[in-house]
Design a protein around this motif. Structure first.
Motif, PDB file in Angstrom:
ATOM      1  N   GLN A  68       0.791  -1.207  -0.065  1.00  0.00           N
ATOM      2  CA  GLN A  68       0.027  -0.021   0.118  1.00  0.00           C
ATOM      3  C   GLN A  68       0.860   1.419   0.025  1.00  0.00           C
ATOM      4  N   PHE A  70       1.186   5.293   0.587  1.00  0.00           N
ATOM      5  CA  PHE A  70       0.158   6.062   1.391  1.00  0.00           C
ATOM      6  C   PHE A  70       0.463   7.466   0.900  1.00  0.00           C
ATOM      7  N   ASP A  90       6.416   3.066  11.352  1.00  0.00           N
ATOM      8  CA  ASP A  90       5.519   1.806  11.087  1.00  0.00           C
ATOM      9  C   ASP A  90       5.286   1.880   9.793  1.00  0.00           C
ATOM     10  N   ALA A 131      -2.270  14.380   7.332  1.00  0.00           N
ATOM     11  CA  ALA A 131      -3.341  13.209   7.952  1.00  0.00           C
ATOM     12  C   ALA A 131      -4.602  13.892   7.061  1.00  0.00           C
ATOM     13  N   PHE A 134      -4.524  11.719   3.926  1.00  0.00           N
ATOM     14  CA  PHE A 134      -5.027  10.644   4.081  1.00  0.00           C
ATOM     15  C   PHE A 134      -6.405  10.153   4.277  1.00  0.00           C
ATOM     16  N   MET A 138      -8.592   8.228   1.995  1.00  0.00           N
ATOM     17  CA  MET A 138      -9.595   6.830   2.604  1.00  0.00           C
ATOM     18  C   MET A 138     -10.841   7.062   2.186  1.00  0.00           C
ATOM     19  N   MET A 141     -10.681   5.430  -1.337  1.00  0.00           N
ATOM     20  CA  MET A 141     -10.826   4.160  -1.514  1.00  0.00           C
ATOM     21  C   MET A 141     -11.945   3.220  -0.961  1.00  0.00           C
ATOM     22  N   GLY A 186      -5.363   1.265  -4.328  1.00  0.00           N
ATOM     23  CA  GLY A 186      -5.992  -0.167  -3.966  1.00  0.00           C
ATOM     24  C   GLY A 186      -6.701  -0.548  -5.518  1.00  0.00           C
TER      25      GLY A 186
ATOM     26  N   PHE B  70     -13.875   7.910   9.307  1.00  0.00           N
ATOM     27  CA  PHE B  70     -12.162   8.044   9.444  1.00  0.00           C
ATOM     28  C   PHE B  70     -11.777   7.410  10.746  1.00  0.00           C
ATOM     29  N   LEU B 128      -0.099  12.638  15.392  1.00  0.00           N
ATOM     30  CA  LEU B 128       0.778  11.873  14.755  1.00  0.00           C
ATOM     31  C   LEU B 128       0.238  10.300  14.564  1.00  0.00           C
ATOM     32  N   ILE B 129      -0.192   9.843  15.675  1.00  0.00           N
ATOM     33  CA  ILE B 129      -0.674   8.619  16.129  1.00  0.00           C
ATOM     34  C   ILE B 129      -2.051   8.436  15.193  1.00  0.00           C
ATOM     35  N   ALA B 131      -2.563   9.832  12.570  1.00  0.00           N
ATOM     36  CA  ALA B 131      -2.452   9.931  11.166  1.00  0.00           C
ATOM     37  C   ALA B 131      -1.930   8.255  10.778  1.00  0.00           C
ATOM     38  N   ALA B 132      -1.109   7.710  11.935  1.00  0.00           N
ATOM     39  CA  ALA B 132      -0.609   6.220  11.721  1.00  0.00           C
ATOM     40  C   ALA B 132      -1.918   5.356  11.623  1.00  0.00           C
ATOM     41  N   PHE B 134      -4.845   6.230  10.525  1.00  0.00           N
ATOM     42  CA  PHE B 134      -5.389   6.294   9.040  1.00  0.00           C
ATOM     43  C   PHE B 134      -4.654   5.460   8.043  1.00  0.00           C
ATOM     44  N   ARG B 135      -3.210   5.616   8.071  1.00  0.00           N
ATOM     45  CA  ARG B 135      -2.461   4.828   7.178  1.00  0.00           C
ATOM     46  C   ARG B 135      -2.710   3.302   7.176  1.00  0.00           C
ATOM     47  N   GLU B 136      -3.090   2.932   8.445  1.00  0.00           N
ATOM     48  CA  GLU B 136      -3.410   1.546   8.732  1.00  0.00           C
ATOM     49  C   GLU B 136      -4.786   1.203   8.120  1.00  0.00           C
ATOM     50  N   TRP B 137      -5.549   2.174   8.024  1.00  0.00           N
ATOM     51  CA  TRP B 137      -7.118   1.835   7.825  1.00  0.00           C
ATOM     52  C   TRP B 137      -6.789   1.902   6.141  1.00  0.00           C
ATOM     53  N   MET B 138      -6.029   2.763   5.456  1.00  0.00           N
ATOM     54  CA  MET B 138      -5.709   2.632   4.167  1.00  0.00           C
ATOM     55  C   MET B 138      -5.045   1.426   3.511  1.00  0.00           C
ATOM     56  N   ALA B 139      -4.293   0.786   4.445  1.00  0.00           N
ATOM     57  CA  ALA B 139      -3.810  -0.377   3.999  1.00  0.00           C
ATOM     58  C   ALA B 139      -4.953  -1.448   3.710  1.00  0.00           C
ATOM     59  N   MET B 141      -8.129  -1.010   3.369  1.00  0.00           N
ATOM     60  CA  MET B 141      -9.067  -0.520   2.357  1.00  0.00           C
ATOM     61  C   MET B 141      -8.551  -0.919   0.956  1.00  0.00           C
ATOM     62  N   GLY B 142      -7.138  -0.494   0.793  1.00  0.00           N
ATOM     63  CA  GLY B 142      -6.674  -0.925  -0.268  1.00  0.00           C
ATOM     64  C   GLY B 142      -6.104  -2.173  -0.720  1.00  0.00           C
ATOM     65  N   ARG B 143      -5.818  -3.029   0.243  1.00  0.00           N
ATOM     66  CA  ARG B 143      -4.953  -4.225   0.018  1.00  0.00           C
ATOM     67  C   ARG B 143      -5.705  -5.508   0.826  1.00  0.00           C
ATOM     68  N   TYR B 230       1.764   0.473  15.080  1.00  0.00           N
ATOM     69  CA  TYR B 230       1.295   1.444  14.435  1.00  0.00           C
ATOM     70  C   TYR B 230       0.599   2.257  15.452  1.00  0.00           C
TER      71      TYR B 230
END
Lengths: 237, 237
Positions: A68, A70, A90, A131, A134, A138, A141, A186, B70, B128-129, B131-132, B134-139, B141-143, B230
DNA sequence: CGGACAATTGATCTACCTCAAAATTGGTGG
DNA sequence: CCACCAATTTTGAGGTAGATCAATTGTCCG
């Protein structure tokens, strides 16, 4: 540090003292070939970085060859500010193209933000915009078609490049392969290809030689539901 | 402000002065029914907020009834720190359940971060967490498959609740409807329902009366590719 | 008890995927 | 300047995860 300065001044107006402090940061420049990792998932970086030239991207590898992406980063971006406050990575940061990157020790950046809280606020703000982007991805996607997602990415990249003077006239560099577009949105590279042909067929865009030309900006924005508010491009109060 | 204090101290150890400054913040409490908006897309908030009790969520409405959620927020969270540096909202914040929320003027928070830069750093870190995540959710939803996404969300919510003492014994509150799960994960309510039945059939989880019970934590984590790194739950150095 | 909302089920449909091969392109060394 | 290699793009032919639509059932409250 001209590039970082330019970025900061595009976000807020700096005083002489602030400008000077930024310029006297201890910076080490490095160049990378295309397709190299700058920071890896699990690393504990000791430096922040600023893109001087070329494109970077952030990504994470999942199992079975899934990836993925980002974000894509252009000159002036600080794609790694999070390591300032989150010691362990991460995700990874790599180069899309050949790139020149400036590294600044965390310690110096922390010191800078302590002496000049307004610069700290601007950097914080930058991570908040990160963010916001991001979130927008989201939404794409989760709730947009392939067509809408691709169009949205084109609008976003053009808007970002235009804001730092790297694009204009509805034309911008876009050194991203169809496979990379797929990993960002995605989708499969095959489907990206087919949707691109559809967009070309409608006369919306041209994409060749790593260059994107948008022939119908308004129509592209409309079909991609692109509203640049989330990029927060206006200067801070 | 006990709730905010507890959250901050779960992230970093505060000095007496810092603790006192947080406690003397001018706070105004409000309660909301379920399904109400606290801040809306386009608003220009003048206050930050802290969840005291109940669950909130952030979302954005796209055209034709499509909605992307989100994030979900639990007591102790500060779901709206971004308005501190980005004046206009690019999404909405609403209540999932009845909720009690504390509001603090931006001005006071800014002043606090100036007088106590370490608190500023902790708040920055918090975004920042965000945002982290969000990235995990993106991953996801994408993959990831629907199965993996749903499982991952369960792991994440349990881990977050457990970290602030609101869950344990592989059991936690989860006042989220299947429709809302769908809007968060980019799936239809119908498909959420079917995948939940599959997870129940395998004896992985129970989800009833707004309560989630995980019967096989390790297996759930494995099948969802959940790695809590994350979430950056360890205290800051 | 009634009304609204949430969960469930069934049937059908489609956007996008996978696999595999062919055509193009761009960069490189000779 | 050309030939060649590797990476990318393009095309074709199925296949499927998840969507949509439309009931039906269950549940929670006031």
């Amino acid at each position: 540090m001209t590039m970082l300065l330019r970025k900061l001044e595009s976000i807020a107006t700096l005083s002489d003292g602030e400008r000077e402090a930024v310029q006297s940061l201890p910076v080490r420049n490095r160049t990378f070939g295309a397709g190299q990792d700058i920071v890896r998932d699990g690393d504990q970086p000791s430096h922040c970085c600023v893109v001087i030239d070329g494109w970077l991207f952030r990504y994470k590898i999942l199992g079975e060859g899934r990836r993925q992406i980002f974000s894509f980063h252009i000159p002036g971006d600080t794609p790694d500010l999070q390591s300032l406050h989150l010691p362990v990575m991460d995700h990874s940061l790599g180069t899309l193209t050949q790139a020149s990157v400036a590294f600044i020790p965390h310690e110096s950046v922390r010191d800078l933000t302590l002496r000049f809280p307004r610069i700290g606020a601007v950097l914080w703000r930058d991570t908040l915009i990160d963010a916001a982007i991001f979130r927008e991805w989201m939404a794409g996607m989760g709730r947009k078609s392939a067509y809408g997602r691709i169009g949205h990415l084109f609008c976003e990249m053009y808007a970002k490049l235009e804001a730092v003077g790297l694009a204009g006239d509805y034309r911008c560099p876009l050194p991203i392969t169809q496979g990379e577009l797929g990993d960002a949105l995605g989708l499969s590279n095959v489907h990206i290809n087919r949707v691109l042909q559809e967009m070309r067929g409608k006369g919306l865009i041209t994409l060749r030689n790593n260059t994107l030309v948008v022939h119908a900006w308004a129509e592209l924005c409309r079909s991609a539901e692109f509203d640049p508010t989330y990029l927060h491009l206006q200067k801070a109060g």
